[in-house]
Design an enzyme around this catalytic site. Structure first.
Site, mmCIF file in Angstrom:
data_model
loop_
_atom_site.group_PDB
_atom_site.id
_atom_site.type_symbol
_atom_site.label_atom_id
_atom_site.label_comp_id
_atom_site.label_asym_id
_atom_site.label_seq_id
_atom_site.Cartn_x
_atom_site.Cartn_y
_atom_site.Cartn_z
ATOM 1 N N GLU A 144 0.823 -1.208 0.000
ATOM 2 C CA GLU A 144 0.000 0.000 0.000
ATOM 3 C C GLU A 144 0.858 1.259 0.000
ATOM 4 O O GLU A 144 0.464 2.285 -0.569
ATOM 5 C CB GLU A 144 -0.929 -0.003 1.224
ATOM 6 N N LYS A 199 3.833 1.717 -1.475
ATOM 7 C CA LYS A 199 4.270 1.945 -2.860
ATOM 8 C C LYS A 199 3.156 2.592 -3.672
ATOM 9 O O LYS A 199 3.391 3.569 -4.408
ATOM 10 C CB LYS A 199 4.673 0.611 -3.489
ATOM 11 N N GLU A 259 27.630 -5.560 -3.047
ATOM 12 C CA GLU A 259 26.806 -5.549 -1.839
ATOM 13 C C GLU A 259 27.016 -6.790 -0.981
ATOM 14 O O GLU A 259 26.723 -6.790 0.208
ATOM 15 C CB GLU A 259 25.328 -5.405 -2.190
ATOM 16 N N HIS A 318 27.291 -6.012 -16.093
ATOM 17 C CA HIS A 318 26.800 -4.691 -15.690
ATOM 18 C C HIS A 318 26.745 -4.621 -14.177
ATOM 19 O O HIS A 318 26.384 -5.588 -13.508
ATOM 20 C CB HIS A 318 25.407 -4.430 -16.256
ATOM 21 N N HIS A 325 16.862 6.577 -13.134
ATOM 22 C CA HIS A 325 15.931 6.585 -12.007
ATOM 23 C C HIS A 325 15.071 7.843 -11.990
ATOM 24 O O HIS A 325 14.160 7.970 -11.182
ATOM 25 C CB HIS A 325 16.700 6.464 -10.686
ATOM 26 N N CYS A 343 21.377 2.150 -16.233
ATOM 27 C CA CYS A 343 20.820 0.836 -15.914
ATOM 28 C C CYS A 343 19.687 0.525 -16.882
ATOM 29 O O CYS A 343 19.480 1.244 -17.855
ATOM 30 C CB CYS A 343 20.304 0.808 -14.464
#
EC number: 2.1.1.14
Length: 762
Positions: A19, A21, A609, A645, A698, A730
């Protein structure tokens, strides 16, 4: 006798059905007004806290909940706003502009939150910032819950050492001075909490787990300056994700409680506890339930672990809690989840982890017998899961044992391969390409839903995918891109897609977690041995290649990224899982090559990461991570060009490993780093194929040709021209078609201009 309490560090923001998002994206699109949006966010905040109250958590956090990112919350509260956004007058508009960018100003950089898949907005420092407390969100949230539910809560804020450590725009020698400038703001914020009657505040300092002894001492001075101004407010200094090396210094901090991670510390916090003890007058907040993975806890084993801690630390008060914020796991098991019963029963999400804490507390307070039923149920569920996973085992172990050194390396060195590939591929100087995905329109999502609901046959759905693929092949040819992609319209997520097609994976419908902003992902669950079943990408890639005389890249997600973006099993090593995935993908790479695909991209955006937080632990991880990649890619012909990538990373840390991957070309997200990686390359040249992203995908903003041309020219000052590629940051899945085509048109034109300039120079 020790008082036992349950505590939590943070809870997922997104809601059981995302919800959060939906509220954000509706507001950004203008389909809801600000008042409606803020009301929706408030309801989600209340619901998240109510869930924790209902699970009988004694110390519930607030202000971990946010409209976008908790680090950005801290920055904006301290008026830490980049110059290019200071002309904005509305606080909400400014907040989202920093995160997402606006027409004439690019967004702030986004990068990984330590070694997780969550991304925070990087604070940008400059000397013109006028630090002041513009908002006390912690106080607002505390009051809101007190008003609604009548309960005490624990406000949470990122601490000064971690906050400045995560920022950019200053020299390392300036860090301490900037931290000291923030001290009065922390004091003001905390004194306002104290005056309100708040009992505890949690100051998150996860950066202390990577800090030197000198920096831990320096951070102690910050806390001395802050806490000396307080009288009744108790401060919990919270660390997580690993152990703190300067433990003796840490436990001497002038705070009333210290939080330690006893799950992801490799046993070091317990050893420190045994060696140096723990102050009896401080609260020990022990992270004993895994806050980052989804497997049900063995309650008896966890209870014994806590009793072991208590036998060493003779504290007056012990809080048991997750090892970190539960932001990194799904909210709760969804009533409509479709997983096999034995698998589902072996999982534990945020809500269930809180229930595990409550059971542990009962076992500590009333004795093990008081939770014998819960202990036996947990053991039964874990054993059933193990048997279920064993049923999925394969021949992978035998194949892995038969691997030799030659299975992990290309037959000839890069320079020799490059000459063969240049001749075979026939690409121009500064070739243009995209990273893989194209916009997934409402029509694409609708078609996928119809197919999944069996409203469309397999044939109907494939016909739709083929039509969309052809449409975008035509668009790419019209744009005059040099190397094309099929667009990935059949994929919802770059890891999820493969998780559905490999043995040993389970895929959920509702286990969403936040990646960045409103973007949520459903990580696959690796519960058994991973095995190749049949070709996964060949059909769609070959179809796309049949539509054009230009090269179409095969597109795969690499083994380390699949591992790092999944919830991995915890009964074997991550290295073994990565090699299993690598061996499965190796067969897919070979199938693509056998089908005539000459450029194959194996994405590893999450390689960095997975790095352990402590540098002394890096070599082991980086060695097997590079080996897993080479296991995937080393079987191809010398003429076949392997691309990879990466995105959202501090690449300087892993340049040697990037080279060890032995990919022919690597494309890297670059535009949001504002030139930082170029500065590094000036002194550390990278001599294989390289594409630095020339625009930020983005943001909906369309950069000009001139802007991208300048980025290319700057890059060519430090990168070899004969092996430089031009590409976006990206994939373009989340963008709209109009802005995508406009940006790519400008990008191709920028590449043409740079190509012409280089030709003249020659």
């Amino acid at each position: 006798m020790t008082t036992i309490k349950t505590s939590n560090l943070g809870f997922p923001r997104i809601g059981l059905n995302r919800e959060w998002k939906k509220a954000l994206e509706a507001y950004w699109k203008g389909s809801t007004d600000k008042d409606t949006f803020l009301k929706q966010i408030d309801e989600l905040f209340l619901s998240a806290v109510k869930t924790q109250i209902d699970q009988q958590i004694d110390v519930v956090p607030v202000s971990d909940f946010t409209q976008y990112d908790h680090v950005l919350d801290t920055a904006v509260s301290f008026n830490w706003i980049p110059k290019r956004f200071r002309h904005l007058t509305d606080a909400t508009d400014t907040y989202f502009a920093i995160a997402r960018g606006i027409k004439d100003a690019v967004s702030s950089e986004m990068t990984k939150w330590f070694n997780t898949n969550y991304h925070y907005i990087v604070p940008e420092y400059d000397e013109s910032i006028e630090f002041r407390l513009t908002r006390n969100k912690q106080l607002e949230d505390y009051r809101r819950i007190k008003q609604e539910y009548g309960v005490e809560t624990k406000p949470v804020i990122v601490g000064p050492y971690t906050f400045v450590t995560l920022a950019k725009g200053y020299e390392p020698s300036e860090a301490k001075a900037i931290q000291k400038r923030l001290v009065p703001l922390y004091v003001q914020l905390l004194k306002e909490l104290e005056e309100e009657g708040v009992k505890w505040v949690q100051i998150d300092e996860p950066a202390l787990v990577t800090a030197s002894s000198e920096d831990v001492r320096g951070a102690k001075e910050l806390f001395e300056s802050i806490t000396s101004e307080l009288s009744s407010l108790n401060v919990l200094l919270q660390t997580y994700f690993d152990s703190v090396d300067a433990y003796e210094e840490l436990i001497s901090y002038p705070v009333q409680g210290i939080g330690l991670d006893f799950v992801h510390d490799k046993g070091r916090n317990l050893e420190q506890l045994k060696t140096h003890g723990f102050p009896t007058d401080k609260v020990l907040a022990a992270g004993v339930i895994d806050g980052r993975n989804i497997w049900k806890a063995d309650l008896e084993e966890r209870l014994d672990a806590v009793l072991d801690i208590l036998s060493i630390a003779k504290v007056d008060e012990l809080w048991i809690q997750p090892s970190s914020s539960l932001l990194h796991v799904p909210v709760a098991k969804h009533p409509d989840e479709h997983l096999e019963k034995d698998l589902l029963n072996g999982l534990s999400y945020a809500k269930e982890k809180l229930a595990e804490l409550t059971a542990l507390k009962e076992g500590l307070v009333s004795g093990k017998a008081a939770i014998s039923e819960e202990i036996q149920q947990a053991k039964a569920d874990i054993q059933a899961l193990k048997q279920f996973a064993t049923g999925a085992n394969s021949e992978q172990k035998k194949e892995l044992e038969q691997l030799t050194d030659k299975d992990f390396k290309r037959p000839i060195p890069f320079e020799e391969r490059l000459a063969l590939q240049n001749e075979s591929l026939g690409l121009p100087l500064l070739p243009t390409t995209t990273i893989g995905s194209f916009p997934q329109s409402a029509e694409v999502r609708s078609a996928r839903q119809k197919w999944r609901k069996a409203e469309w046959s397999d044939e109907q759905y494939q016909n739709f995918i083929n039509a969309e693929t052809k449409r975008w092949i035509d668009i790419q040819e019209e744009l005059e891109l040099d190397v094309l992609v099929h667009g990935e319209f059949e994929r919802t997520d770059m890891v999820e897609y493969f998780g559905e097609k490999l043995a040993g994976f389970a895929f959920t419908k509702y286990a969403w977690v936040q990646s960045y902003g409103s973007r949520c992902v459903r990580p696959p669950v690796i519960y058994g041995d991973v095995e190749f079943i049949e070709p996964m990408t060949v059909k769609d890639t070959v179809y796309a290649q049949s539509l054009t005389s230009k090269h179409v890249k095969g597109m795969l997600t690499g083994p380390v990224t699949i591992l790092n973006w999944s919830f991995p099993r915890n009964d074997i090593s991550r290295k073994e899982i990565a090699f299993q995935i690598g061996l499965a993908l190796r067969k897919e790479v070979k199938a693509l090559e056998d089908a005539g695909i000459q450029i194959i991209q194996v994405d590893e955006p999450a390689l960095r990461e997975g790095l352990p937080l402590k540098t002394r632990d890096w070599d082991e991880y980086l060695t097997w991570a590079a080996e897993a990649f080479r296991l995937t890619t080393s079987s191809v012909k010398n003429e076949t060009q392997i691309h990879t990538h990466m995105c959202y990373s501090n690449f300087e840390d892993i340049v040697d490993t990037i080279n060890d991957l032995d990919a022919d070309v690597i494309t890297i997200e670059h535009s949001r780093s504002h030139g930082g990686f170029l500065d590094y390359l000036k002194n550390h040249p990278y001599l294989k194929g390289l594409g630095l992203g020339v625009y930020d995908i983005h943001s909906p903003r369309v950069p000009s040709t001139e802007e991208m041309y300048n980025i290319i020219v700057d890059a060519l000052a430090v990168c070899p021209t004969d092996r430089f590629w031009v590409n976006p940051d990206c994939g373009l899945k989340t963008r709209q078609q109009e802005e995508t085509v406009a940006a790519l048109k400008n990008m191709v034109e920028a590449a043409k201009q740079a190509r012409a300039q280089q030709t003249q120079l020659v």
